[in-house]
Write a protein that holds these residues in place. Sequence first.
Motif, mmCIF file in Angstrom:
data_model
loop_
_atom_site.group_PDB
_atom_site.id
_atom_site.type_symbol
_atom_site.label_atom_id
_atom_site.label_comp_id
_atom_site.label_asym_id
_atom_site.label_seq_id
_atom_site.Cartn_x
_atom_site.Cartn_y
_atom_site.Cartn_z
ATOM 1 N N ARG A 1 13.134 4.136 -0.328
ATOM 2 C CA ARG A 1 13.650 2.855 -0.810
ATOM 3 C C ARG A 1 13.068 1.735 0.040
ATOM 4 O O ARG A 1 12.663 1.947 1.171
ATOM 5 C CB ARG A 1 15.174 2.877 -0.688
ATOM 6 N N TYR A 2 13.036 0.527 -0.512
ATOM 7 C CA TYR A 2 12.737 -0.657 0.292
ATOM 8 C C TYR A 2 13.677 -1.790 -0.125
ATOM 9 O O TYR A 2 14.131 -1.867 -1.252
ATOM 10 C CB TYR A 2 11.264 -1.066 0.215
ATOM 11 N N ASP A 3 14.011 -2.642 0.854
ATOM 12 C CA ASP A 3 14.958 -3.744 0.674
ATOM 13 C C ASP A 3 14.282 -5.078 0.948
ATOM 14 O O ASP A 3 13.469 -5.179 1.875
ATOM 15 C CB ASP A 3 16.124 -3.619 1.654
ATOM 16 N N VAL A 4 14.651 -6.109 0.175
ATOM 17 C CA VAL A 4 14.135 -7.460 0.359
ATOM 18 C C VAL A 4 15.328 -8.416 0.408
ATOM 19 O O VAL A 4 16.221 -8.335 -0.433
ATOM 20 C CB VAL A 4 13.172 -7.855 -0.781
ATOM 21 N N TRP B 1 17.853 -7.644 -2.837
ATOM 22 C CA TRP B 1 17.582 -6.620 -3.839
ATOM 23 C C TRP B 1 16.847 -5.463 -3.184
ATOM 24 O O TRP B 1 16.296 -5.602 -2.097
ATOM 25 C CB TRP B 1 16.808 -7.180 -5.041
ATOM 26 N N ARG B 2 16.903 -4.320 -3.833
ATOM 27 C CA ARG B 2 16.237 -3.132 -3.304
ATOM 28 C C ARG B 2 15.713 -2.274 -4.458
ATOM 29 O O ARG B 2 16.237 -2.330 -5.570
ATOM 30 C CB ARG B 2 17.188 -2.335 -2.428
ATOM 31 N N VAL B 3 14.683 -1.509 -4.155
ATOM 32 C CA VAL B 3 14.068 -0.601 -5.121
ATOM 33 C C VAL B 3 14.078 0.797 -4.525
ATOM 34 O O VAL B 3 13.740 0.983 -3.351
ATOM 35 C CB VAL B 3 12.615 -1.021 -5.444
ATOM 36 N N GLY B 4 14.455 1.772 -5.318
ATOM 37 C CA GLY B 4 14.423 3.162 -4.875
ATOM 38 C C GLY B 4 14.959 4.075 -5.953
ATOM 39 O O GLY B 4 15.375 3.635 -7.020
ATOM 40 N N LYS B 5 14.925 5.347 -5.655
ATOM 41 C CA LYS B 5 15.495 6.336 -6.569
ATOM 42 C C LYS B 5 16.892 6.682 -6.098
ATOM 43 O O LYS B 5 17.277 6.393 -4.970
ATOM 44 C CB LYS B 5 14.601 7.572 -6.630
ATOM 45 N N ILE C 1 13.620 5.366 5.210
ATOM 46 C CA ILE C 1 13.036 6.700 5.317
ATOM 47 C C ILE C 1 14.182 7.703 5.364
ATOM 48 O O ILE C 1 15.104 7.555 6.162
ATOM 49 C CB ILE C 1 12.175 6.835 6.595
ATOM 50 N N GLU C 2 14.130 8.712 4.520
ATOM 51 C CA GLU C 2 15.115 9.794 4.563
ATOM 52 C C GLU C 2 14.378 11.088 4.250
ATOM 53 O O GLU C 2 13.528 11.117 3.360
ATOM 54 C CB GLU C 2 16.241 9.540 3.553
ATOM 55 N N PRO D 1 0.806 -1.220 0.000
ATOM 56 C CA PRO D 1 0.000 0.000 0.000
ATOM 57 C C PRO D 1 0.845 1.278 0.000
ATOM 58 O O PRO D 1 0.294 2.375 -0.004
ATOM 59 C CB PRO D 1 -0.796 -0.116 1.304
ATOM 60 N N LEU D 2 2.168 1.143 0.007
ATOM 61 C CA LEU D 2 3.061 2.294 0.133
ATOM 62 C C LEU D 2 3.540 2.783 -1.224
ATOM 63 O O LEU D 2 3.754 1.999 -2.142
ATOM 64 C CB LEU D 2 4.276 1.933 0.990
ATOM 65 N N THR D 3 3.755 4.096 -1.315
ATOM 66 C CA THR D 3 4.282 4.704 -2.526
ATOM 67 C C THR D 3 5.582 5.418 -2.191
ATOM 68 O O THR D 3 5.652 6.124 -1.172
ATOM 69 C CB THR D 3 3.269 5.726 -3.097
ATOM 70 N N LEU D 4 6.606 5.218 -3.028
ATOM 71 C CA LEU D 4 7.852 5.948 -2.821
ATOM 72 C C LEU D 4 7.564 7.441 -2.800
ATOM 73 O O LEU D 4 6.782 7.937 -3.613
ATOM 74 C CB LEU D 4 8.866 5.622 -3.929
ATOM 75 N N GLY D 5 8.149 8.139 -1.864
ATOM 76 C CA GLY D 5 7.912 9.569 -1.700
ATOM 77 C C GLY D 5 6.884 9.896 -0.632
ATOM 78 O O GLY D 5 6.740 11.048 -0.230
ATOM 79 N N ALA D 6 6.169 8.869 -0.125
ATOM 80 C CA ALA D 6 5.160 9.098 0.920
ATOM 81 C C ALA D 6 5.836 9.556 2.206
ATOM 82 O O ALA D 6 6.971 9.175 2.498
ATOM 83 C CB ALA D 6 4.374 7.813 1.177
#
Length: 190
Positions: A105-108, A175-179, A98-99, A54-59
Amino acid sequence: MKQLASVVAFGISIALAGCDRHPQTPTADAEAAVVEPAADPAAQGPARLDGYGPLTLGATVDEVRAAWKEPLQGEVADDYCHALRPQGSQADDVILMIEGKRLVRYDVRNDRIVAPGGGKVGMSLGRVQMLYPDRGDLTPHKYDEKGHNLRVGPATEGGALINFEINGEGTVTAWRVGKTPQVDYVEGCS
């Protein structure tokens, strides 16, 4: 007549050259590179290039806590980098970075969650590269001299990146996803 004999001899030599070939047995990497058709994207799981579940990057932190619905471990006392972790059944699924008091970003680190595009922990480097053709840059790992990072660029301009960590045996370990720049922080929030 000499020309016809030369042409026939040339044709026979080409045909015989093909008979000297031996069938190649597929290697483990070639077998692992077989990509199954993608299932319904909604059925693939919570990982997306624009967020997680349910989360969006930038929230904002408040938006993240409200959308998650379950308690998240960790405090965000300032604008510096902090990690939030789910509690309960999803405790080992994801780490949220969180920054600036925003989800960046999120990590798995497990094989239960599939990355956007199909990659996951446990896959070989070759198979992951097949899933993201022409979008991945392979770089050395900062701490494992035999390891690598496969940094997968976004399919569209301005999108998030995926960074796969590959160990010395050629297997995805996380792996991780982020800008950028957060997706490139090797130590996370350390």
